[in-house]
Scaffold this active site. Structure first.
Site: not given
Ligand SMILES: *[C@@H]1O[C@H](CO)[C@@H](O)[C@H](O)[C@H]1NC(C)=O
Ligand SMILES: *[C@@H]1O[C@H](CO)[C@@H](O)[C@H](O)[C@H]1NC(C)=O
Ligand SMILES: *[C@@H]1O[C@H](CO)[C@@H](O)[C@H](O)[C@H]1NC(C)=O
Ligand SMILES: *[C@@H]1O[C@H](CO)[C@@H](O)[C@H](O)[C@H]1NC(C)=O
Length: 789
Positions: A145, A218, A561
């Site tokens: 990620d 994220h 996600s």
């Protein structure tokens, strides 16, 4: 020996023939390729390492000098290297005997306090999944990620035992990330930027960290969803108070940073897979996706195949391209593809209009608010001249401050990000924002941490507000004398739990059918992915926009996600409880126990339309962790089964070799027949109708189940055939005498053709369940009828 000379010869010849091309990022025709070297090719001993060997085919000077042209070498999930190549270099490499394939690089993009409880995972449950698996403490989840912010409470290592002895990973230091950043929770961290920098030039180290540290948020968020520790109290800006915990709170984490400011590059992603598997992760979580391409051109599919061969479970996000279909990505059958659903928590906010109407929306705004009881002038900037279109969307610099100052502004969703619209309104002097869905978004609402008081509303409500503004303007024109102004305010109502219906399939969640292999239903399942609370870095405000200087330990985000790491964490728990289970067995357990009935007792709805959702939206259904712990039977798969599947899908031998690194002999593909015979936990077939709507169509599936429940068990079949379809299962009962025993059955499907207009199709679904009175092992059964043009 002969092999050696052969290689030595081409090495010499290529060093003469290949022109040396500048690897400059600005050289326009130079592109990054991932070069596969035959798995059985042996490195000539003159080269100290594979990197030297690979470099020799690129360099005109001494072999060693070319190593700086190699971006990454791969040796665990893939054999080969990546490099920037000119078209002529690529052509020269393609014909070398040891080169198996050249794969052009693609750029990819990144696509909870309450969710563990919603899923039935409470730490107090004595016999629960968390307990039996000791919270997954020996398992390692690798998160590919944007990196990680290691100082978060979610990543503390209190009371965790030593790092598992099998672990071979490292804590790689870099910008703002000393090698002491890891601990017994975050046991490894690496970053991969050679592919990114080869295309974009050296990164700007004042805007991103050249290290595993997360400058986006994220990766920190997804990692803490998969395996964050218990943190109490946790909340974002006063919303969603409670305990924050990941799915597998004691599992270890390893962060593999591949996503940078301009995206996630394939050559880096494959390097992350390669390292993660070599380091010894048990699960890989990948909330990243791109354009769907055949498996042999898809570095995520290729990396995931290698991971699966090493027993590593790979879950990937389905993508946020919904509610239309086919939009699902990451569709390889050896990947578990996760869509998103809502949980039973909401953040309601009422929009009160001057005409007395109330409209319900959602908001997690927590800063200084609107004055209670006061109504504010309301404006829809697009209807007031200027560049109307960009003003309706509240695009950058599109709003006239004299028009907007002191008002609440209605903005339409689309083009720029939802939070960016808030910033545009605030900059122009607006005091609040109402964010309306377009027709395409439907009624699905996403709560964001806006920089000003704001509420999101559905498409129907958006039309209602526009009509109200228009009607007020019309009334003003008519009466001439009294000037009337449309007004509104937003009333924030905090956090509500126990929302019904839940789960609901999120509007944005990407949908089937599977564009590459329609006979494999994708997404496989859904998990919580709407308004999920999880850890957040310090250097990024909760809205993620640069001017937002607020700091929060947690943030609330939505997306597939966020759904994917829920399944990654659950897979770690299942593997902890059942160390002998393969990745396919873990997926089977999750799929055959998933549910499609919501907390009202009815079929899950689709958020975008409010209508009943279908298998194309949720696959096998919503994960049910407690049931997945004890599924009774599993549909297992090995590498050989996947190779047979590729054979039956008519992939060429060389394309299969790219994915599987094996010389496949497709003549022996077992079991004979079609690719739908892959021993998958769902059943899907697509029929082309050539009988003018009058014909009969038939197909069969062969499946094999493995007993993972009690030694002696008799399972009987029950089913709900899809409408208009006859289904027969042989045999109708399966008697097991031992654990691990495998028994096969045949499913025959017969369908009448439907009356369809040319080019259209109809999807019909039902299910097949094996039950022994204790376990129910359910597979969706989908028949798609297609009328040729
Ligand atoms: C790097 O980013 C900073 C902040 O945005 C900017 O001021 C600077 O000019 C950038 N440097 C380069 C070399 O692009
Ligand atoms: C609208 O909502 C406000 C605040 O939630 C409430 O006080 C008011 O009674 C509602 N009005 C109507 C017409 O429902
Ligand atoms: C929802 O269902 C209604 C009634 O069956 C149908 O008319 C409508 O087209 C459906 N909406 C969508 C978006 O599928
Ligand atoms: C593969 O080719 C065979 C023979 O042409 C055909 O019958 C079959 O439908 C093809 N399968 C797929 C998955 O395309």
């Amino acid at each position: 020996m002969a092999l050696f000379f052969l290689f030595f010869f081409f090495v010499v010849s290529t060093t003469i023939c290949l022109p040396s091309v500048s690897p400059s990022p600005l050289y326009p025709t130079v592109k990054t390729f991932i070069v596969q070297v035959h798995h059985d090719a042996i490195k000539p001993s003159v080269f100290p390492t594979n990197a030297h060997w690979y470099a020799s085919s690129l360099s005109s000077s001494a072999a060693a000098a070319g190593t700086d042209r190699i971006l990454h070498t791969y040796s665990t999930v893939f054999h080969g290297f990546s490099a920037r190549l000119s078209p002529s270099e690529a052509d020269s490499l393609r014909v070398l005997p040891h080169v198996a394939a050249l794969i052009p690089e693609q750029v990819r993009h990144i696509h909870t306090t309450r969710s563990p409880e919603f899923l039935g995972l409470r730490s107090s449950d004595r016999a629960g999944l968390l307990k039996e698996s000791d919270f997954g403490s020996d398992l390692v989840v690798g998160v590919i990620d944007t990196g990680i912010w290691p100082e978060r409470q979610s990543f503390n290592d209190r009371e965790l035992g030593p790092v598992p002895s099998k672990w071979k990973g490292e804590c790689v230091a870099g910008d703002n990330f000393p090698s002491t950043s890891c601990n017994r929770k975050l046991i490894g961290a690496r970053f991969f930027c050679a592919g990114y920098e080869a295309t974009n030039g050296r990164m700007n180290q004042s805007t991103e960290f050249r290290s595993p540290r997360d400058s986006d948020g994220h990766g920190t968020h997804t990692a803490s969803i998969a395996a964050g520790r218990y943190v109490f109290p946790a909340s974002t800006l006063g919303y969603a108070h409670g305990v924050a915990a990941g799915m597998a709170p004691k599992a270890r984490l390893a962060a593999y940073k591949v996503c940078w400011n301009s995206g996630c590059y394939d050559s880096d992603i494959l390097a992350a897979f390669d390292s993660a598997v070599a380091d010894g992760v048990d699960v890989i979580s990948l909330s990243v996706g791109g354009v769907v391409v055949p498996y042999y051109l898809d570095s995520i599919a290729i990396g995931a195949f290698g991971a699966m061969q090493s027993g590593v479970f790979v879950s990937a996000s389905a993508g946020n391209g919904g509610p239309g279909g086919p939009t699902v990505t990451n569709v390889a059958p050896w990947v578990t593809t996760v869509g998103a659903g809502t949980i039973d928590r909401d953040f309601p906010a009422d929009v009160m209009l001057g005409n007395g109407k109330n409209i319900s929306g959602v908001s997690i705004y927590g800063g200084p608010g609107l004055i209670p009881g006061r109504m504010y002038p309301l404006v829809y900037a697009g209807s007031q001249g200027g560049d109307g279109y960009s003003a309706t969307l509240c695009l950058d610099a599109s709003l006239d401050p004299t028009l907007v100052k002191g008002k609440i502004v209605l903005c339409d969703r689309g083009i720029n990000s939802r939070v960016a619209k808030g910033e545009v309104v605030k900059k122009a002097g607006g005091v609040g924002m109402i964010l309306a869905n377009g027709v395409f978004d439907g009624e699905g609402l996403v709560a964001d941490c806006h920089v000003l008081p704001a509420a999101s509303i559905g498409a129907i409500a958006g039309n209602e507000i526009r009509r109200y503004i228009e009607a007020t303007a019309a009334a003003t024109r008519k009466s001439k004398s009294s000037l009337r102004t449309p007004t509104a305010t937003i009333v924030f109502k905090g956090t509500h739990v126990g929302i019904r219906p839940a789960p609901v399939v999120a509007s944005f969640s990407a949908r089937g059918p599977n564009p590459v292999s329609p006979e494999i239903l994708k997404p496989d399942l859904i998990a919580p992915g709407v308004n999920i609370l999880a850890a957040w870095p310090d250097n990024v405000g909760p809205s993620g926009i640069p001017s937002d200087r607020r700091k929060t330990e947690f943030n609330i985000l939505s997306g597939t996600s966020m759904a994917c790491p829920h399944v990654s964490g659950l897979a770690a728990l299942l593997k902890a409880a059942h160390p002998e289970w393969s990745p396919a067995a873990i997926r089977s357990a999750l799929m055959t126990t998933a549910y499609s009935i919501d907390n009202r007792g009815e079929t899950m709805l689709d958020e975008s339309s409010g209508n009943t959702s279908t298998v194309m939206d949720y696959g096998a259904g919503h994960v049910h962790p407690q049931l997945a712990m004890d599924p009774g039977l599993v549909y297992d798969l090995t590498t050989y089964d996947y190779v047979d599947f590729l054979c039956n899908s008519n992939y060429t031998a060389s394309n299969i070799r790219v994915v599987a690194r094996k010389n496949a002999d497709c003549r022996g593909a077992r079991p004979a027949g079609h690719s739908g015979n892959l021993n998958y936990p769902s059943l899907a077939v697509t029929f082309q109708q050539y009988g003018g709507g009058m014909g009969k169509l038939s197909a069969h599936f062969i499946r094999t189940v493995t007993n993972v429940g009690e030694a002696e068990a008799v399972y009987r079949v029950s089913m709900r055939p899809p409408p208009g379809v006859e289904v027969a299962v042989e045999p109708e009962s399966l008697a097991f005498r031992r654990v691990g025993q495998r028994l096969s059955f045949l499913v025959r499907v017969q369908s009448h053709e439907a009356k369809l207009s040319p080019g259209s199709s109809a999807v019909r679904s039902g299910w097949v369940t094996w039950s022994d009175g204790k376990h129910a092992v359910t597979s969706p059964l989908v028949v798609t009828l297609q009328q040729p043009l």
